[in-house]
Scaffold this active site. Structure first.
Site, PDB file in Angstrom:
ATOM      1  CB  CYS A  86      -0.977  -0.055   1.168  1.00  0.00           C
ATOM      2  SG  CYS A  86      -2.408   0.970   0.896  1.00  0.00           S
ATOM      3  CG  HIS A 176      -3.065  -3.194   4.083  1.00  0.00           C
ATOM      4  ND1 HIS A 176      -2.061  -2.607   4.807  1.00  0.00           N
ATOM      5  CD2 HIS A 176      -3.705  -2.188   3.467  1.00  0.00           C
ATOM      6  CE1 HIS A 176      -2.098  -1.297   4.648  1.00  0.00           C
ATOM      7  NE2 HIS A 176      -3.098  -1.013   3.838  1.00  0.00           N
ATOM      8  CD  GLU A 178      -0.219  -5.440   6.028  1.00  0.00           C
ATOM      9  OE1 GLU A 178      -0.176  -6.000   4.911  1.00  0.00           O
ATOM     10  OE2 GLU A 178      -0.483  -4.239   6.160  1.00  0.00           O
TER      11      GLU A 178
HETATM   12  N1  GLN Z   1      -3.578   6.416   1.174  1.00  0.00           N
HETATM   13  C1  GLN Z   1      -2.285   6.109   1.696  1.00  0.00           C
HETATM   14  C2  GLN Z   1      -1.191   6.918   0.991  1.00  0.00           C
HETATM   15  O1  GLN Z   1      -1.468   7.633   0.108  1.00  0.00           O
HETATM   16  C3  GLN Z   1      -1.997   4.634   1.592  1.00  0.00           C
HETATM   17  C4  GLN Z   1      -2.967   3.869   2.429  1.00  0.00           C
HETATM   18  C5  GLN Z   1      -2.434   2.619   3.037  1.00  0.00           C
HETATM   19  O2  GLN Z   1      -1.219   2.394   3.115  1.00  0.00           O
HETATM   20  N2  GLN Z   1      -3.332   1.810   3.541  1.00  0.00           N
HETATM   21  O3  GLN Z   1      -0.062   6.812   1.345  1.00  0.00           O
END
Ligand code: GLN
Length: 196
Positions: A86, A176, A178
């Site tokens: 992410c 994610h 995890e």
């Molecule tokens: N929206 C976050 C970003 O722009 C990422 C979200 C996440 O890691 N769950 O960094």
């Protein structure tokens, strides 16, 4: 095997729990001294690094403020295996289509931040991951990958958007793994490290 987990911000504890379930040793990277200790010029060095989800702008700023940015970027470019989830994906992306602030930029992907909009800010789905079959995927204000370079292998797509990819020893997921209790993507990363 010993992995580093970037522990500046975000969901790093959940990655630690996944590694504990898999019996893999790890060390938290919170400051430059942790990194220097874990990556000595001579002696046993980390076998890989996990960059967790969270807020990419915050992690990017902390990496710079703490002096971790350049040494970590250099090791990734030298071939240190890395797994970004992410925000971690956003930190590794060479280009972001809706943000001019770039970070480590070591992987030839173009990503879109907060790509699913407000309605679909967070969602859960089961979808195919190359070589792993159907796996659970939890998305939280997630990016997706809009374009990939020729060296990049696409590993998963959801609704026609790329959500997992690999380039050499760099692995990224927009979701994610995890948070799902299913450790198959972590195992995939461990195998990636071992199959040198
Ligand atoms: N929206 C976050 C970003 O722009 C990422 C979200 C996440 O890691 N769950 O960094």
């Amino acid at each position: 095997m010993r992995l580093g987990i970037l522990a500046l911000q975000g969901a790093f504890i959940e990655h630690e729990q996944a590694l504990q379930r898999l019996g893999v040793d790890f060390v938290e990277i919170r400051q430059l001294a942790d990194w220097q200790q874990a990556m000595p010029a001579d002696g046993k060095r980390l076998d890989g690094l996990i960059i967790p989800g969270g807020e990419s702008t915050v992690q990017g700023k902390l990496l710079r403020d703490l002096g971790l940015f350049e040494p970590i970027q250099a090791e990734i470019l030298r071939g240190l295996p890395v797994f970004g989830t992410c925000a971690g994906l956003l930190l590794l992306a060479e280009q972001l289509n809706n943000d001019e602030r770039l970070h480590l930029a070591t992987m030839h992907i173009t990503a879109k931040r907060n790509a699913y909009g407000r309605q679909l800010g967070s969602f859960y789905i089961e979808a195919d991951f190359k070589g792993l079959g159907k796996i659970p995927m939890t998305f939280i204000r997630a990016p997706y990958i809009e374009a990939v370079g020729p060296q990049v292998e696409v590993l998963a797509e959801v609704n026609g958007k790329i959500v997992a990819a690999r380039e050499g020893k760099q692995l990224v997921t927009a979701f994610h793994p995890e948070l799902t209790g299913n450790d198959s993507v972590h195992k995939y990363f461990l195998e990636m490290i071992q199959n040198n």
